[in-house]
Each structure stands twice: as C-alpha cells, then as structure tokens.
Design an enzyme around this catalytic site. Sequence first.
Site, PDB file in Angstrom:
ATOM      1  N   HIS A  98     -37.410  -0.126   1.714  1.00  0.00           N
ATOM      2  CA  HIS A  98     -38.573  -1.026   1.850  1.00  0.00           C
ATOM      3  C   HIS A  98     -39.548  -0.647   0.734  1.00  0.00           C
ATOM      4  O   HIS A  98     -39.578   0.522   0.322  1.00  0.00           O
ATOM      5  CB  HIS A  98     -39.343  -0.792   3.146  1.00  0.00           C
ATOM      6  CG  HIS A  98     -38.562  -0.936   4.411  1.00  0.00           C
ATOM      7  ND1 HIS A  98     -37.744   0.037   4.906  1.00  0.00           N
ATOM      8  CD2 HIS A  98     -38.534  -1.941   5.325  1.00  0.00           C
ATOM      9  CE1 HIS A  98     -37.229  -0.364   6.051  1.00  0.00           C
ATOM     10  NE2 HIS A  98     -37.678  -1.560   6.330  1.00  0.00           N
ATOM     11  N   ASP A 101     -41.372   2.524   1.295  1.00  0.00           N
ATOM     12  CA  ASP A 101     -40.624   3.788   1.355  1.00  0.00           C
ATOM     13  C   ASP A 101     -40.684   4.556   0.048  1.00  0.00           C
ATOM     14  O   ASP A 101     -40.570   5.772   0.029  1.00  0.00           O
ATOM     15  CB  ASP A 101     -39.122   3.534   1.628  1.00  0.00           C
ATOM     16  CG  ASP A 101     -38.865   2.739   2.878  1.00  0.00           C
ATOM     17  OD1 ASP A 101     -39.741   2.735   3.773  1.00  0.00           O
ATOM     18  OD2 ASP A 101     -37.780   2.123   2.970  1.00  0.00           O
TER      19      ASP A 101
HETATM   20  C1  XLS Z   1     -35.566  -2.085  12.359  1.00  0.00           C
HETATM   21  C2  XLS Z   1     -34.688  -2.522  11.297  1.00  0.00           C
HETATM   22  C3  XLS Z   1     -35.137  -2.113   9.895  1.00  0.00           C
HETATM   23  C4  XLS Z   1     -34.435  -2.960   8.892  1.00  0.00           C
HETATM   24  C5  XLS Z   1     -35.085  -2.998   7.567  1.00  0.00           C
HETATM   25  O1  XLS Z   1     -35.214  -2.103  13.520  1.00  0.00           O
HETATM   26  O2  XLS Z   1     -33.395  -2.091  11.562  1.00  0.00           O
HETATM   27  O3  XLS Z   1     -34.915  -0.757   9.693  1.00  0.00           O
HETATM   28  O4  XLS Z   1     -33.107  -2.568   8.731  1.00  0.00           O
HETATM   29  O5  XLS Z   1     -36.372  -3.467   7.638  1.00  0.00           O
END
Ligand code: XLS
Length: 435
Positions: A98, A101
């Site tokens: 993201h 991150d």
């Molecule tokens: C949350 C999601 C997130 C996505 C990416 O539950 O799994 O981690 O994979 O935003």
Amino acid sequence: MKTYDEVKKVVYAPSGKDPFSFRYYDPEEVILGKPMKEHLKFALSYWHTIDACGTDMFGGDTMDKNFGKPYGMDRYRAKADFAFELMDKLQIEYYCFHDADIAPAGDTLAESMEYFNEMTDYIAALQKEHGKKLLWNTANNFGAAHFMAGAATSPVADVFAVAAAKVKAGIDAAKKLGASGYVFWGGREGYDTLLNTDMELEVANLARFMQMAVKYADKAGFTGVFYIEPKPKEPTKHQYDFDVATCMNFLRKYGLDGRFKMNVEANHATLAGHTFQHELRVAAINGSFGSIDANQGDLFLGWDTDQFPTNVYDTTLCMYEVIKAGGFTSGGLNFDAKTRRQSNTLEDILLAYIAGMDTFALGLRKAAAIIADGRIDNFVKERYNSYTKGIGKKIVDGTTDFDELYAYAAQRGTPEVPSGRQEYLEAVLNEILFG
Ligand code: XLS
Ligand code: NI
Ligand code: NI
C-alpha cells in the site's frame, strides 16, 4: 537454530532437518510443464512483513521493525533494504504494498506524495538490483481519520477527491515500477447502519471511482490488471465487495467487468461463509480469476486473522482450482499473512514464509497428483454424462423447449439419480494426500 543473519539463502533440501530450508518447494522443478516458481508466483506483503509489529486491541508492539533507523525516510529506506534482502533469502520474486507501507506520512497530502515518490524511486533501484517485480500495489484509503466513513463511498465529496488523488499516484507508481496489477480492496467501502447511509449513491460512486481509475490508467499508459479483493465484513459491518459473486454483479452493472479481475483471499472467503475453493471457482467460471491473497483464518475466531497458510487440504484444493483456471498470468500468491504476536523474531518471519511456501508447494504437488490420478475428474465428467447426448445435449445446445421437455418427461417415468459418492471422493483425496 541459526540467526536471521546467518541464513543466506533458503534452498530445497527435501530430506534435511534444517528449519531454514524447503521440504517441498523446489523453484526450478517442472510440474505439469512449468517450473514450480511459475505455478506459484510467491509475493511478499510489505504491510504485514515489513511494517506490522504485533499490536492488537489489548497491547502494543512485540516486534521491532525499525531496522536500527527509528525516524523518517531513513527508516523507510532501511525497511525497503530489509524487504529486498528478505526476498533474496527466500527466493521470492514478487512483492505487494500500500502507499502508506513504503513511505512516511507527511503533514499534508502533497508532502506525503513527495515522500511516496521518493520511495518509489528508491524501490525502483532495489527492484533492478535484486531482480524483483511488483505483483501489485494499492492505496491505504482506510487508515486515516478522514476515511472513517469510507473513501470512494464517503458521504463527503472532498474525501472522494483525496482517495482519487492517492489512487492516481498509485497508478503512476504502478507504471513506474512495472507492476502487473493494481488492487482495490474495499477498506471502509461499506456501511455500519442503513439509518445513516444512502447505499445507492455510495455504490454508484464506487463505480464512478473505478471508471475514473480505468480512464486514468489508459491515459497514463498503465496496462496492468485491476483487481477487486472481495471481503464481506471488517472493518465495516457490511462491505460492498462482499464476495466474488457480489463483485461480479457490481462490475457487470457498471460495465467494468472487462478490465477487472478478482484477488481472492482465503480468509475473506471463509468470512463470507464460503470455502476458499468456492470463491476461486466462482471467479474462474466468470472469467475473472486473477490473483490470490494467500493466508488462512481461524474458524473459531471469525475475523481476518491473516495467518500464514499451513493447511495442506486447502492449498491442494486451491492449486487444483488455479491449475484448472489455466494458472496465473498477471497474478500470483501474495502472502497477506503475518506472524502471530508471539512469533516476534526475524527468524519467525523466515520460518513463517517457509511454512507458507512449502504448504503451497506441497499443495501444488498434490493438485498435480489429483489430476494425474484422474479419479475425481473422471467422476465429475461421468456424473454429467447425460448432457452429452440425447435430450441433455439438446438442453445444452439450446435446441429444445418446455413443450418438447414436457412430452419427453411425460413418456419417460421417474428418473433415477446415481449416488454422489461424496465420502468415497473424500477418501480418494485423503489417499492422494497421505498415501
Ligand atoms: C484486508 C485486506 C488487505 C488487502 C490490501 O483485509 O486483505 O490487506 O489485501 O489492501
Ligand atoms: Ni488481502
Ligand atoms: Ni484480509
């Protein structure tokens, strides 16, 4: 046990006892015509692996992921260095992130974007140096306070604009880094109560947002695949991207189905009351099988625990679906999984990835064995045999109608349905799994 630094590269050692080696994952070994690494396309999740430090509702961090640089951009560069070294050690070729991150948050959106762009330049160099690829990136459009009522589905138009700005920057980054995909996970795109929600407007706005994303990608020259990652609940009580079928309905209603595929997450499937295999099959039969967030939940807990996948039964049936769907093209297996709060050392990160990768490698081997064995596939084929001839063929070909079927049924008497043999098939699966 070796320390993290002492582990240089995790290699395949099928009969060894070194915990820092693979028992089942042999990247170059050819299975069903292609190397295991191409079947599996493992990816590292930046948020769980490089950032998450074990905080839960009842306590703070149990892990240190500052890598000796607790502040600012230095810290994020150290994180990136660690991420790429870790991928080298584990023989992982792909990663996902993201925006939030990989770079620190600034005081303003503009400042955050500056940090983000600087970090994507830094990461572009690391990618080249280490020979890694970006499977997909996404935007964290759910963490900040102004996203509390959603991003593209916020009741406040200015929030929609902020979300759009972040996704625009994300698409630019995807282009810069050569990503093969860009993910939309709903974040807070959903609602907690209809007493305060205009569902029709919110869902239409979500579609408008995605249409603009596609338009912008075309303009910017980003040719990767867009994915929706379905999830039924958490953080909102009812997420709009509930499951694959719901997402398909949404995509088709708004004419987006050609450009979007699914990123199916195992833990989200079970939260929706489906098996992981079910969600993969629904995507495949709707032409939207794309990528996978590889993890597992805990059926006794009921939230997204994001555990590393260690259940061979599930990974076998997953890889069986992946093979049947033609394998990954743009997608791969992203470990959207984090070590447990008590597994708080760097060695645990290696051990967790090794466990996850090996469980999928074993799953791939077993899925190939199911196909080679043929009993399950043949059983299914045989079961639908009546549609290959006679009236069944006419039904499938669309050359009959209710009048003919009435006449046909009336002169045939009550049909007999053969046994579904579920227990036998489950035993066959066990035999293939456990010998
Ligand atoms: C949350 C999601 C997130 C996505 C990416 O539950 O799994 O981690 O994979 O935003
Ligand atoms: Ni996910
Ligand atoms: Ni999740």
